[in-house]
Design a protein around this motif. Structure first.
Motif, mmCIF file in Angstrom:
data_model
loop_
_atom_site.group_PDB
_atom_site.id
_atom_site.type_symbol
_atom_site.label_atom_id
_atom_site.label_comp_id
_atom_site.label_asym_id
_atom_site.label_seq_id
_atom_site.Cartn_x
_atom_site.Cartn_y
_atom_site.Cartn_z
ATOM 1 N N VAL A 92 37.615 37.650 58.824
ATOM 2 C CA VAL A 92 38.591 37.777 57.746
ATOM 3 C C VAL A 92 39.915 38.172 58.399
ATOM 4 O O VAL A 92 39.958 39.111 59.196
ATOM 5 C CB VAL A 92 38.164 38.831 56.719
ATOM 6 N N TYR A 93 40.948 37.439 58.082
ATOM 7 C CA TYR A 93 42.273 37.669 58.649
ATOM 8 C C TYR A 93 43.153 38.374 57.620
ATOM 9 O O TYR A 93 43.231 37.952 56.466
ATOM 10 C CB TYR A 93 42.899 36.344 59.083
ATOM 11 N N TYR A 94 43.802 39.435 58.091
ATOM 12 C CA TYR A 94 44.633 40.260 57.222
ATOM 13 C C TYR A 94 46.072 40.274 57.716
ATOM 14 O O TYR A 94 46.323 40.338 58.925
ATOM 15 C CB TYR A 94 44.135 41.699 57.208
ATOM 16 N N CYS A 95 46.983 40.289 56.773
ATOM 17 C CA CYS A 95 48.400 40.440 57.064
ATOM 18 C C CYS A 95 48.778 41.907 56.910
ATOM 19 O O CYS A 95 48.285 42.594 56.000
ATOM 20 C CB CYS A 95 49.204 39.580 56.089
ATOM 21 N N ASN A 96 49.632 42.394 57.797
ATOM 22 C CA ASN A 96 50.087 43.781 57.759
ATOM 23 C C ASN A 96 51.587 43.817 57.960
ATOM 24 O O ASN A 96 52.134 43.056 58.761
ATOM 25 C CB ASN A 96 49.384 44.595 58.838
ATOM 26 N N ALA A 97 52.245 44.720 57.238
ATOM 27 C CA ALA A 97 53.688 44.889 57.386
ATOM 28 C C ALA A 97 54.025 46.372 57.455
ATOM 29 O O ALA A 97 53.487 47.169 56.679
ATOM 30 C CB ALA A 97 54.422 44.233 56.222
ATOM 31 N N LEU A 98 54.908 46.706 58.380
ATOM 32 C CA LEU A 98 55.324 48.095 58.565
ATOM 33 C C LEU A 98 56.817 48.234 58.327
ATOM 34 O O LEU A 98 57.613 47.437 58.828
ATOM 35 C CB LEU A 98 55.015 48.549 59.986
ATOM 36 N N GLU A 99 57.161 49.254 57.553
ATOM 37 C CA GLU A 99 58.552 49.633 57.404
ATOM 38 C C GLU A 99 58.612 51.154 57.394
ATOM 39 O O GLU A 99 57.563 51.818 57.321
ATOM 40 C CB GLU A 99 59.149 49.067 56.107
ATOM 41 N N VAL A 100 59.770 51.724 57.477
ATOM 42 C CA VAL A 100 59.884 53.173 57.464
ATOM 43 C C VAL A 100 59.296 53.687 56.148
ATOM 44 O O VAL A 100 59.750 53.333 55.065
ATOM 45 C CB VAL A 100 61.350 53.604 57.619
ATOM 46 N N GLY A 101 58.234 54.485 56.280
ATOM 47 C CA GLY A 101 57.583 55.037 55.101
ATOM 48 C C GLY A 101 56.613 54.113 54.414
ATOM 49 O O GLY A 101 56.124 54.438 53.316
ATOM 50 N N GLY A 102 56.306 52.991 55.010
ATOM 51 C CA GLY A 102 55.399 52.062 54.352
ATOM 52 C C GLY A 102 54.509 51.295 55.308
ATOM 53 O O GLY A 102 54.947 50.857 56.371
ATOM 54 N N ASP A 103 53.263 51.129 54.941
ATOM 55 C CA ASP A 103 52.260 50.403 55.723
ATOM 56 C C ASP A 103 51.457 49.584 54.711
ATOM 57 O O ASP A 103 50.705 50.156 53.916
ATOM 58 C CB ASP A 103 51.362 51.390 56.475
ATOM 59 N N TYR A 104 51.636 48.266 54.738
ATOM 60 C CA TYR A 104 51.094 47.413 53.689
ATOM 61 C C TYR A 104 50.108 46.399 54.243
ATOM 62 O O TYR A 104 50.279 45.892 55.351
ATOM 63 C CB TYR A 104 52.232 46.673 52.979
ATOM 64 N N TRP A 105 49.081 46.110 53.421
ATOM 65 C CA TRP A 105 48.040 45.163 53.805
ATOM 66 C C TRP A 105 47.830 44.132 52.699
ATOM 67 O O TRP A 105 47.930 44.448 51.505
ATOM 68 C CB TRP A 105 46.727 45.896 54.052
ATOM 69 N N GLY A 106 47.482 42.950 53.116
ATOM 70 C CA GLY A 106 47.049 41.933 52.180
ATOM 71 C C GLY A 106 45.555 42.055 51.929
ATOM 72 O O GLY A 106 44.877 42.913 52.503
ATOM 73 N N GLN A 107 45.043 41.172 51.093
ATOM 74 C CA GLN A 107 43.633 41.245 50.704
ATOM 75 C C GLN A 107 42.720 40.518 51.680
ATOM 76 O O GLN A 107 41.497 40.675 51.625
ATOM 77 C CB GLN A 107 43.450 40.643 49.305
ATOM 78 N N GLY A 108 43.297 39.735 52.557
ATOM 79 C CA GLY A 108 42.504 39.024 53.561
ATOM 80 C C GLY A 108 42.175 37.595 53.161
ATOM 81 O O GLY A 108 42.090 37.276 51.976
ATOM 82 N N THR A 109 42.014 36.771 54.170
ATOM 83 C CA THR A 109 41.590 35.391 53.958
ATOM 84 C C THR A 109 40.534 35.037 55.001
ATOM 85 O O THR A 109 40.681 35.373 56.176
ATOM 86 C CB THR A 109 42.788 34.418 54.009
ATOM 87 N N GLN A 110 39.463 34.397 54.555
ATOM 88 C CA GLN A 110 38.331 34.113 55.438
ATOM 89 C C GLN A 110 38.609 32.868 56.268
ATOM 90 O O GLN A 110 38.996 31.826 55.735
ATOM 91 C CB GLN A 110 37.055 33.899 54.621
ATOM 92 N N VAL A 111 38.372 32.988 57.555
ATOM 93 C CA VAL A 111 38.420 31.845 58.466
ATOM 94 C C VAL A 111 37.044 31.696 59.086
ATOM 95 O O VAL A 111 36.516 32.645 59.680
ATOM 96 C CB VAL A 111 39.480 32.042 59.565
ATOM 97 N N THR A 112 36.456 30.524 58.933
ATOM 98 C CA THR A 112 35.143 30.249 59.491
ATOM 99 C C THR A 112 35.233 29.012 60.370
ATOM 100 O O THR A 112 35.672 27.953 59.914
ATOM 101 C CB THR A 112 34.097 30.019 58.391
ATOM 102 N N VAL A 113 34.854 29.187 61.635
ATOM 103 C CA VAL A 113 34.884 28.080 62.592
ATOM 104 C C VAL A 113 33.445 27.735 62.926
ATOM 105 O O VAL A 113 32.736 28.509 63.566
ATOM 106 C CB VAL A 113 35.659 28.455 63.864
ATOM 107 N N SER A 114 33.028 26.566 62.471
ATOM 108 C CA SER A 114 31.628 26.176 62.635
ATOM 109 C C SER A 114 31.500 24.671 62.522
ATOM 110 O O SER A 114 32.233 24.020 61.781
ATOM 111 C CB SER A 114 30.776 26.856 61.565
ATOM 112 N N SER A 115 30.519 24.142 63.273
ATOM 113 C CA SER A 115 30.238 22.710 63.165
ATOM 114 C C SER A 115 29.148 22.461 62.131
ATOM 115 O O SER A 115 28.772 21.320 61.886
ATOM 116 C CB SER A 115 29.843 22.144 64.520
#
Length: 115
Positions: A92-115
């Motif tokens: 699961v891949y998550y986005c993160n952003a940092l600013e002064v006084g703030g630390d934010y996360w997304g909900q995630g998106t699944q990446v599956t690599v398979s044949s």
């Protein structure tokens, strides 16, 4: 409150490509760092790539040369272009952003690599 929304995950065969997007609810100018993390089952979350306010980028050794992080200020979006995907990139891949006084996360998106 800043919201981050990821998209672009899915199922892909080994060697394939995906582009993840992370859209912020507001301007990304205030973030001094934006990053993509991932977490595979049973493993700790790890930073895959980050980009600073000045545009410097850093990558996890195992993705160097295959993944590229970029941003579009006009669209308030950060991207992760993933090429030559391997089964070990599955997570699961998550986005993160940092600013002064703030630390934010997304909900995630699944990446599956398979044949």
């Amino acid at each position: 409150q800043v919201q981050l929304v990821e998209s672009g995950g899915g199922l892909v065969q080994p060697g394939g490509s995906l582009r993840l997007s992370c859209v912020a609810s507001g301007s990304i100018f205030s973030f001094y760092r934006m990053a993509w993390y991932r977490q595979a089952p049973g493993k700790q979350r790890e930073v895959v790539a980050h980009i600073t306010g000045g545009g410097s980028t850093h990558y996890l050794d195992s993705v160097k040369g295959r993944f590229t992080i970029s941003r579009d200020y006009a669209k308030n979006t950060v991207y992760l272009q993933m090429n030559s995907l391997k089964p070990e990139d599955t997570a699961v891949y998550y986005c993160n952003a940092l600013e002064v006084g703030g630390d934010y996360w997304g909900q995630g998106t699944q990446v599956t690599v398979s044949s």
